[in-house]
Design a protein around this motif. Structure first.
Motif, PDB file in Angstrom:
ATOM      1  N   LEU A 294       0.837  -1.189   0.000  1.00  9.03           N
ATOM      2  CA  LEU A 294       0.000   0.000   0.000  1.00  9.03           C
ATOM      3  C   LEU A 294       0.878   1.246   0.000  1.00  9.03           C
ATOM      4  O   LEU A 294       1.951   1.248   0.604  1.00  9.03           O
ATOM      5  CB  LEU A 294      -0.916   0.030   1.230  1.00  9.03           C
ATOM      6  N   ARG A 295       0.414   2.262  -0.676  1.00  2.00           N
ATOM      7  CA  ARG A 295       1.064   3.554  -0.556  1.00  2.00           C
ATOM      8  C   ARG A 295       0.241   4.415   0.382  1.00  2.00           C
ATOM      9  O   ARG A 295      -0.954   4.660   0.142  1.00  2.00           O
ATOM     10  CB  ARG A 295       1.191   4.256  -1.904  1.00  2.00           C
ATOM     11  N   GLY A 296       0.835   4.866   1.454  1.00  2.00           N
ATOM     12  CA  GLY A 296       0.149   5.712   2.410  1.00  2.00           C
ATOM     13  C   GLY A 296       0.582   7.155   2.277  1.00  2.00           C
ATOM     14  O   GLY A 296       1.322   7.524   1.362  1.00  2.00           O
ATOM     15  N   LEU A 297       0.136   7.960   3.192  1.00  2.10           N
ATOM     16  CA  LEU A 297       0.478   9.383   3.184  1.00  2.10           C
ATOM     17  C   LEU A 297       1.946   9.598   3.519  1.00  2.10           C
ATOM     18  O   LEU A 297       2.520  10.635   3.175  1.00  2.10           O
ATOM     19  CB  LEU A 297      -0.394  10.131   4.192  1.00  2.10           C
ATOM     20  N   GLY A 298       2.558   8.604   4.178  1.00  2.00           N
ATOM     21  CA  GLY A 298       3.951   8.739   4.586  1.00  2.00           C
ATOM     22  C   GLY A 298       4.915   7.877   3.815  1.00  2.00           C
ATOM     23  O   GLY A 298       6.091   7.786   4.176  1.00  2.00           O
ATOM     24  N   GLY A 299       4.458   7.211   2.774  1.00  2.00           N
ATOM     25  CA  GLY A 299       5.348   6.350   1.996  1.00  2.00           C
ATOM     26  C   GLY A 299       4.718   5.000   1.716  1.00  2.00           C
ATOM     27  O   GLY A 299       3.512   4.806   1.875  1.00  2.00           O
ATOM     28  N   GLU A 300       5.562   4.065   1.321  1.00  2.00           N
ATOM     29  CA  GLU A 300       5.083   2.747   0.894  1.00  2.00           C
ATOM     30  C   GLU A 300       5.219   1.734   2.028  1.00  2.00           C
ATOM     31  O   GLU A 300       6.201   1.723   2.761  1.00  2.00           O
ATOM     32  CB  GLU A 300       5.887   2.298  -0.331  1.00  2.00           C
ATOM     33  N   TYR A 301       4.189   0.890   2.151  1.00  2.00           N
ATOM     34  CA  TYR A 301       4.154  -0.162   3.163  1.00  2.00           C
ATOM     35  C   TYR A 301       4.014  -1.497   2.438  1.00  2.00           C
ATOM     36  O   TYR A 301       2.975  -1.768   1.841  1.00  2.00           O
ATOM     37  CB  TYR A 301       2.984   0.032   4.117  1.00  2.00           C
ATOM     38  N   GLY A 302       5.051  -2.327   2.488  1.00  3.06           N
ATOM     39  CA  GLY A 302       5.037  -3.585   1.752  1.00  3.06           C
ATOM     40  C   GLY A 302       4.865  -4.796   2.639  1.00  3.06           C
ATOM     41  O   GLY A 302       4.949  -4.722   3.868  1.00  3.06           O
ATOM     42  N   GLU A 303       4.584  -5.918   1.991  1.00  2.31           N
ATOM     43  CA  GLU A 303       4.453  -7.216   2.650  1.00  2.31           C
ATOM     44  C   GLU A 303       3.426  -7.183   3.781  1.00  2.31           C
ATOM     45  O   GLU A 303       3.668  -7.621   4.902  1.00  2.31           O
ATOM     46  CB  GLU A 303       5.807  -7.691   3.176  1.00  2.31           C
ATOM     47  N   LEU A 304       2.256  -6.651   3.467  1.00  6.41           N
ATOM     48  CA  LEU A 304       1.159  -6.623   4.424  1.00  6.41           C
ATOM     49  C   LEU A 304       0.222  -7.787   4.138  1.00  6.41           C
ATOM     50  O   LEU A 304      -0.371  -7.859   3.065  1.00  6.41           O
ATOM     51  CB  LEU A 304       0.383  -5.310   4.313  1.00  6.41           C
ATOM     52  N   TYR A 305       0.078  -8.687   5.088  1.00 14.33           N
ATOM     53  CA  TYR A 305      -0.860  -9.802   4.922  1.00 14.33           C
ATOM     54  C   TYR A 305      -2.208  -9.402   5.486  1.00 14.33           C
ATOM     55  O   TYR A 305      -2.322  -8.992   6.650  1.00 14.33           O
ATOM     56  CB  TYR A 305      -0.363 -11.063   5.625  1.00 14.33           C
ATOM     57  N   LEU A 306      -3.248  -9.507   4.666  1.00 10.76           N
ATOM     58  CA  LEU A 306      -4.614  -9.206   5.077  1.00 10.76           C
ATOM     59  C   LEU A 306      -5.447 -10.474   4.948  1.00 10.76           C
ATOM     60  O   LEU A 306      -5.632 -10.985   3.840  1.00 10.76           O
ATOM     61  CB  LEU A 306      -5.196  -8.097   4.188  1.00 10.76           C
ATOM     62  N   PRO A 307      -5.950 -11.018   6.062  1.00 10.10           N
ATOM     63  CA  PRO A 307      -6.695 -12.277   6.009  1.00 10.10           C
ATOM     64  C   PRO A 307      -8.155 -12.112   5.575  1.00 10.10           C
ATOM     65  O   PRO A 307      -9.062 -12.728   6.144  1.00 10.10           O
ATOM     66  CB  PRO A 307      -6.592 -12.792   7.445  1.00 10.10           C
ATOM     67  N   LEU A 308      -8.387 -11.265   4.569  1.00  4.43           N
ATOM     68  CA  LEU A 308      -9.709 -11.070   3.985  1.00  4.43           C
ATOM     69  C   LEU A 308      -9.581 -11.162   2.475  1.00  4.43           C
ATOM     70  O   LEU A 308      -8.551 -10.783   1.911  1.00  4.43           O
ATOM     71  CB  LEU A 308     -10.272  -9.687   4.374  1.00  4.43           C
ATOM     72  N   HIS A 309     -10.637 -11.627   1.826  1.00  7.61           N
ATOM     73  CA  HIS A 309     -10.604 -11.855   0.389  1.00  7.61           C
ATOM     74  C   HIS A 309     -11.172 -10.675  -0.390  1.00  7.61           C
ATOM     75  O   HIS A 309     -12.033  -9.949   0.088  1.00  7.61           O
ATOM     76  CB  HIS A 309     -11.418 -13.106   0.042  1.00  7.61           C
ATOM     77  N   GLY A 310     -10.704 -10.528  -1.610  1.00  9.54           N
ATOM     78  CA  GLY A 310     -11.330  -9.607  -2.550  1.00  9.54           C
ATOM     79  C   GLY A 310     -10.573  -8.320  -2.785  1.00  9.54           C
ATOM     80  O   GLY A 310      -9.987  -7.756  -1.852  1.00  9.54           O
ATOM     81  N   PRO A 311     -10.573  -7.836  -4.032  1.00 13.67           N
ATOM     82  CA  PRO A 311      -9.930  -6.547  -4.334  1.00 13.67           C
ATOM     83  C   PRO A 311     -10.467  -5.409  -3.480  1.00 13.67           C
ATOM     84  O   PRO A 311      -9.717  -4.518  -3.081  1.00 13.67           O
ATOM     85  CB  PRO A 311     -10.256  -6.337  -5.820  1.00 13.67           C
ATOM     86  N   TYR A 312     -11.778  -5.416  -3.215  1.00 14.63           N
ATOM     87  CA  TYR A 312     -12.363  -4.311  -2.460  1.00 14.63           C
ATOM     88  C   TYR A 312     -11.798  -4.223  -1.057  1.00 14.63           C
ATOM     89  O   TYR A 312     -11.674  -3.128  -0.493  1.00 14.63           O
ATOM     90  CB  TYR A 312     -13.891  -4.427  -2.427  1.00 14.63           C
ATOM     91  N   GLN A 313     -11.424  -5.358  -0.465  1.00 11.26           N
ATOM     92  CA  GLN A 313     -10.838  -5.309   0.876  1.00 11.26           C
ATOM     93  C   GLN A 313      -9.434  -4.711   0.849  1.00 11.26           C
ATOM     94  O   GLN A 313      -9.004  -4.081   1.822  1.00 11.26           O
ATOM     95  CB  GLN A 313     -10.818  -6.711   1.507  1.00 11.26           C
ATOM     96  N   ALA A 314      -8.720  -4.875  -0.249  1.00 13.13           N
ATOM     97  CA  ALA A 314      -7.424  -4.210  -0.387  1.00 13.13           C
ATOM     98  C   ALA A 314      -7.618  -2.696  -0.399  1.00 13.13           C
ATOM     99  O   ALA A 314      -6.845  -1.950   0.223  1.00 13.13           O
ATOM    100  CB  ALA A 314      -6.726  -4.674  -1.666  1.00 13.13           C
TER     101      ALA A 314
END
Length: 494
Positions: A294-314
């Motif tokens: 994800l790109r946030g207001l303060g920079g990029e945050y990588g390798e985030l595991y989200l245990p929810l399905h679907g593009p919309y949850q991203a």
């Protein structure tokens, strides 16, 4: 990644839960195979008979008031209640969330992030999947039934005082909102995460001045109350944007975005827009969820595991991250991003009951509270991405005041057959009426009618098993949060 690099197009996000006063009870029939243990964030009925009795009495008193579907567009009554309670909502900062789809999942993600940074959180969402106590959470967990009853009894004299002064009694939702704000002040919390019930301007929650205002994707829903265009709906939802706040905007229809941006300018609010100031850089399907950058207001945050399905949850995750960054002043008062390990820990712990939730295996049964066409399209896309079903059977029970045809049309490409049913709500569409629409969408041979939800689940499981134990058949239960909540109980989750 440069600012000119494209972000993924947002998918109209998950589902706004359908408001209803029904107290969901387990059905009388036991299914052949029960699901797993209940999850902690969806509590069961209290085991203590006295506590259960007291909770039922409170539920009955609340249910005697105007329901969430009967509205008088004003915040005068809730403002009067806050006044006699001593303005509890002013005692903590807040993040206020509106939109059509994705509010509850986004609220849960925001709550998880804030908690991971060791802030005491209060979360108010609506309505509930199974237990009314789900609506008010402290530190990531629903308040106990005992505390719920105590909170109601504490404010009851003040509620009755306001009732006597107003033209109309406080509504069900207004009393619950007062309870939440009082419980948060009593805790006390460091920050409240508050989901709008409907709209924004005249929603009962709108007696707070959110430091951060979040607007999830806007689509056409509740058009009889909010307006028939994206712009009209956005005008109502823009009411949560307060003077000097920070506004986090998910990607929106152009006319909705114009309304929201104008409101922000009018009140000198700072705006961060998905796809410009923040967004989804990349996502990959992973076991049990997805891996994100994800790109946030303060920079990029990588390798985030989200245990929810679907593009919309991203996309919900990107909005939640930006909201928490804004709360901490990232991108304005402080240049450095949030601690990446803490962010990873928070997202990995997120749950969202009733959102593509697997409650049984062999065959797999998935619950999703999609109730409008936009939510159904997002769910259909996510099902295809996250599950490899060879044959998917739908169980659909919907409310009569929804765009049921649009909902069914969104699911038609992925359902081999559909079992139409109805839940216990007084707002549920009659199963035969729903079947008539389903036949027009699916054809007569693909539609089965089972008015009782336990029978509908049995029928769908049988249809999914027809290809054999290892053939990859599945069942998706959808159409309404009430349907999902009742199915969840029947399948042993609660």
């Amino acid at each position: 990644m440069s600012e000119s690099d494209p972000f993924d197009d947002i998918v109209a996000a998950e589902t706004d839960r359908d408001p209803d006063l029904a107290i969901i009870e387990a059905g009388s029939r036991t299914l052949r195979t029960q699901g797993g243990a209940p999850q902690a964030d969806v509590p069961a009925r209290p085991e203590d008979p006295e506590v259960d009795k007291a909770l039922r009495e409170v539920e009955a008193e609340l249910a005697s008031r105007w329901g969430e579907t009967k509205l008088e567009p004003s915040v005068s009554r809730i403002a009067a209640l806050m006044d006699v309670l001593g303005e509890p909502q002013r005692s903590y900062p807040s993040i206020h969330i509106t939109g059509t789809n994705g509010k509850t999942s986004t609220a849960r993600m925001i709550e998880a992030l804030l908690g991971a940074f060791e802030l005491r959180t209060g979360r108010y969402t609506s309505p509930h999947v199974q237990s009314i106590t789900e609506r008010i959470s402290l530190d990531g967990a629903p308040i106990s039934a005992e505390r719920f009853v105590e909170t109601y009894n504490d404010i009851k004299p003040y509620v009755e005082m306001v009732d006597g002064q107003q033209e109309y009694r406080l509504s069900f939702f207004e009393v619950l909102t007062g309870m939440a704000y009082a419980a948060f002040a009593d805790a006390p919390v460091d920050v409240a995460v508050v989901e709008v019930g409907m709209g924004g301007s005249w929603d009962a929650t709108n007696v707070i001045d959110g430091d951060v205002a979040v607007v999830t994707p806007i689509d056409l829903d509740h058009t009889d109350r909010l307006g028939e265009t994206h712009a009209a709906i956005a005008t109502e939802k823009a009411g949560i944007v307060k003077q000097d706040a920070t506004v986090i905007l998910a990607q929106q229809p152009v006319d909705a975005a114009q309304v929201l941006l104008k409101k922000a300018v009018d009140v000198d609010a700072t705006v961060a827009r998905e796809g410009l100031e923040f967004g989804v850089v990349s996502r990959q399907v992973a076991v049990g969820g997805q891996m994100l950058t994800l790109r946030g207001l303060g920079g990029e945050y990588g390798e985030l595991y989200l245990p929810l399905h679907g593009p919309y949850q991203a996309h919900n995750a990107a909005v939640a991250l930006a909201a928490v960054e804004a709360f901490f002043g990232v991108g304005s008062q402080r240049p450095e991003p949030l601690d990446i390990d803490t962010v990873r820990k928070a997202f990995a712990a997120v749950s969202s009951p009733g959102r593509l939730e697997v409650v049984r295996r062999s065959p797999t049964v998935v619950l999703d509270a999609a109730h409008n066409p936009a939510g159904a399209r997002a769910t259909a896309e996510a099902i295809g991405e996250a599950f490899d079903f060879s044959r998917l059977i739908g169980v659909v029970g919907a409310s009569g005041d929804k765009n049921v045809r649009g909902l069914l049309e969104a699911f038609e490409p992925i359902f081999a057959e559909v079992v139409v049913t109805q839940n216990s709500s007084h707002r549920a569409m009659d199963a035969d009426e729903l079947a008539a629409i389903a036949v027009e969408v699916f054809g007569d041979e693909r539609v089965q009618v089972e008015p009782r939800l336990p029978d509908a689940l049995e029928a769908a499981i049988t249809l999914a098993e027809e290809e054999g134990e290892f053939a990859g058949g599945g069942v998706l239960v959808t159409g309404s949060v009430i349907t999902v909540g009742e199915a969840r109980l029947l399948l042993g989750r609660g």
